[in-house]
Each structure stands twice: as structure tokens, then as C-alpha cells.
Design an enzyme around this catalytic site. Structure first.
Site, PDB file in Angstrom:
ATOM      1  N   CYS A   1      -4.598  -1.557  -1.637  1.00  0.00           N
ATOM      2  CA  CYS A   1      -4.679  -0.124  -1.946  1.00  0.00           C
ATOM      3  C   CYS A   1      -5.592   0.036  -3.142  1.00  0.00           C
ATOM      4  O   CYS A   1      -5.324  -0.533  -4.207  1.00  0.00           O
ATOM      5  CB  CYS A   1      -3.278   0.418  -2.252  1.00  0.00           C
ATOM      6  SG  CYS A   1      -3.241   2.144  -2.780  1.00  0.00           S
TER       7      CYS A   1
ATOM      8  N   ASP B   1       0.876  -1.171   0.000  1.00  0.00           N
ATOM      9  CA  ASP B   1       0.000   0.000   0.000  1.00  0.00           C
ATOM     10  C   ASP B   1       0.905   1.210   0.000  1.00  0.00           C
ATOM     11  O   ASP B   1       2.124   1.114   0.213  1.00  0.00           O
ATOM     12  CB  ASP B   1      -0.909  -0.015   1.238  1.00  0.00           C
ATOM     13  CG  ASP B   1      -1.927   1.123   1.256  1.00  0.00           C
ATOM     14  OD1 ASP B   1      -2.265   1.632   0.177  1.00  0.00           O
ATOM     15  OD2 ASP B   1      -2.371   1.508   2.346  1.00  0.00           O
TER      16      ASP B   1
ATOM     17  N   CYS C   1     -11.250   3.394  -0.015  1.00  0.00           N
ATOM     18  CA  CYS C   1      -9.813   3.525   0.244  1.00  0.00           C
ATOM     19  C   CYS C   1      -9.523   2.696   1.485  1.00  0.00           C
ATOM     20  O   CYS C   1     -10.252   2.796   2.479  1.00  0.00           O
ATOM     21  CB  CYS C   1      -9.419   4.983   0.466  1.00  0.00           C
ATOM     22  SG  CYS C   1      -7.724   5.228   1.076  1.00  0.00           S
TER      23      CYS C   1
ATOM     24  N   GLY D   1      -2.814   9.292  -3.803  1.00  0.00           N
ATOM     25  CA  GLY D   1      -4.051   9.757  -4.424  1.00  0.00           C
ATOM     26  C   GLY D   1      -3.884  10.895  -5.415  1.00  0.00           C
ATOM     27  O   GLY D   1      -4.447  10.855  -6.512  1.00  0.00           O
TER      28      GLY D   1
END
Length: 261
Positions: A70, A7, A177, A40
């Protein structure tokens, strides 16, 4: 059995904890990229490059499977990761739990990072699995970063801002998320309206953990007496669990595992 998870940051904790509950004897490798957080706002090409570096760091530990814990990496980098690592290393992505959320009839809200919100990937999932159910996509700028640093005030602000964009009649919220699952109860409290039926939250950790174990033929633990080990990699460096991880129950669960380098 050895399962690796990757992640951008500590969003992998819920899925790692789910693997731990299903297979307490499994060795875990947690590979993340705190130096590059958050993913992001990055371009798809940048996310892919960073995800490949994090995945390769995990692959050096020779796991039996790699979980992309992720959503942003799954949206942008899953094909590249599979091309680079499979068939030698099974790669399991994380898909927002839109299908089970929509099965309840809606309305549904999907909380996700700005990069995932409105993406062709998420829109395709809505089209394929939500049918005629009313779906609202809710961008949550700053929430993953606040969770990553266990910044209580910033978490409260980001959750409140997203809740204000969430229709009052939603019956389900998809946590799009993996970081958000660490503050699920705070999100539930923020979206629950007085006099309305309880809002159901839908995360992906449990389903993704189970899918990874199915891919490698992992059923019941081989030995009830053996406890798995934990290896942590931060931006390619051997490390320990970040201090912020211990702010969450999932991080404290994993902290009890024997560390390896």
C-alpha cells in the site's frame, strides 16, 4: 515460507500474485481493512493506527516477512510499522516506481491517491530520482475505492478524470497506488494518444515481491509439488477473499490456493 501482505483493501492482490508466481510453494497471509476503506482521505495519524492494527493481525500468523502492499501506508506508517515489528519481522514497504520511469527520459505522470499526491514523501522521490525529467503529479480521487468494489462505471469515470489531467506527451505513467495495477490496461488505453509512442506503465508489485523474497532468503521453490496456502483477514476477522477480488485475474489466481483460517 510464509509471506504476509497488508493493504487497506484488495490493492495487495498484484503483489500477492507476484509472490505466488515467484514462489508458488509459499503460504500467503492477506490482511486488509475493508471497514476502514479508503485510507487515502484519512489523516497520517489515522492511517498509521489502522495500518498497525492490520499489520498486527497479520503478524499473529507468524510470517517470515510482511509486505506493506500500500503506497499510502508506506508514505505515512512505514517508520511506525518497522518500530513495532522489526527486527523480529522484516517489513518491506512499497515505493512508487519513479526511478525506472524517469530513466526512460520522460515526461512522466504519477497517478496516486490525493493523500500521496503532493506529499513530502512523493516530492522527495521525484527530487531524488527524476532529476530534470518533467513530472506531473495526477491525483485520482475515487479510483482506489472504485477498484476495491469492482464498480465498472466508477472505474471508468475516475480513470477518465485522471487521464484528462495527464499531459498528452507523457511517455510513462507511474501507478502510485497498488489498487491501480488491477486496472492497468484500462489506464494504458485511457492515456495512450493517437500517433504518440506507446505509453509505459510502471507498477511496483514485481519489484516489491522480489525484494521481500530476498530479505528472507527465498529463491527457487523448495518443492515443485507443494502449493502454498492462503489466509485472509478482513479488518481483523478470518475470512475469504472478497467477491470483488475475483473480478481481477490476480484474485482468481490466489483463489486457487488452499484456504486456511
Amino acid at each position: 515460507m510464509k509471506i504476509a501482505l497488508m493493504d487497506s483493501g484488495i490493492g495487495l492482490l498484484p503483489t500477492a500474485a507476484a509472490v505466488r508466481r515467484l514462489r508458488p510453494d509459499a503460504d500467503l497471509v492477506l490482511s486488509s481493512d475493508p471497514d476502514g476503506m479508503p485510507w487515502g482521505p484519512r489523516t497520517a495519524q489515522d492511517v498509521t493506527a489502522r495500518a498497525l492494527a492490520v499489520a498486527r493481525a497479520a503478524a499473529r500468523h507468524r510470517p517470515d516477512a510482511l509486505i506493506i502492499a500500500c503506497n499510502t501506508a508506506s508514505v505515512h506508517a512505514l517508520p511506525a510499522l518497522r518500530a513495532a515489528l522489526e527486527p523480529g519481522l522484516p517489513v518491506i514497504g512499497t515505493v512508487p516506481a519513479i526511478k525506472p520511469a524517469a530513466a526512460d527520459g520522460g515526461p512522466v505522470a504519477i497517478w496516486a491517491t490525493p493523500a500521496t499526491t503532493g506529499s513530502p514523501y512523493q516530492r522527495a522521490l521525484i527530487r531524488d530520482f527524476a532529476g530534470s525529467v518533467a513530472v506531473t503529479e495526477v491525483p485520482c480521487p475515487g479510483l482506489a475505492d472504485a477498484v476495491q468494489h469492482a464498480d465498472e462505471a466508477a472505474i471508468d469515470r475516475a480513470v477518465a478524470a485522471a487521464a484528462a489531467l495527464t499531459p498528452s506527451d507523457v511517455r510513462a505513467v507511474v501507478l502510485g497506488c497498488t489498487h491501480y495495477e488491477l486496472v492497468a490496461e484500462r489506464i494504458r488505453a485511457a492515456v495512450q494518444r493517437a500517433g504518440r509512442p506507446p505509453v509505459t506503465l510502471h507498477g511496483s508489485a514485481g519489484a516489491v515481491a522480489a525484494q521481500a523474497l530476498r530479505r528472507v532468503g527465498g529463491g527457487a521453490p523448495l518443492s515443485a509439488e507443494r502449493a502454498g496456502t492462503l489466509a485472509v483477514i478482513l479488518s481483523g476477522r478470518p475470512a475469504e477473499l472478497p467477491e470483488a477480488a475475483l473480478a481481477y485475474a490476480q484474485g482468481r489466481l490466489l483463489k486457487a490456493l488452499s484456504p486456511v483460517r
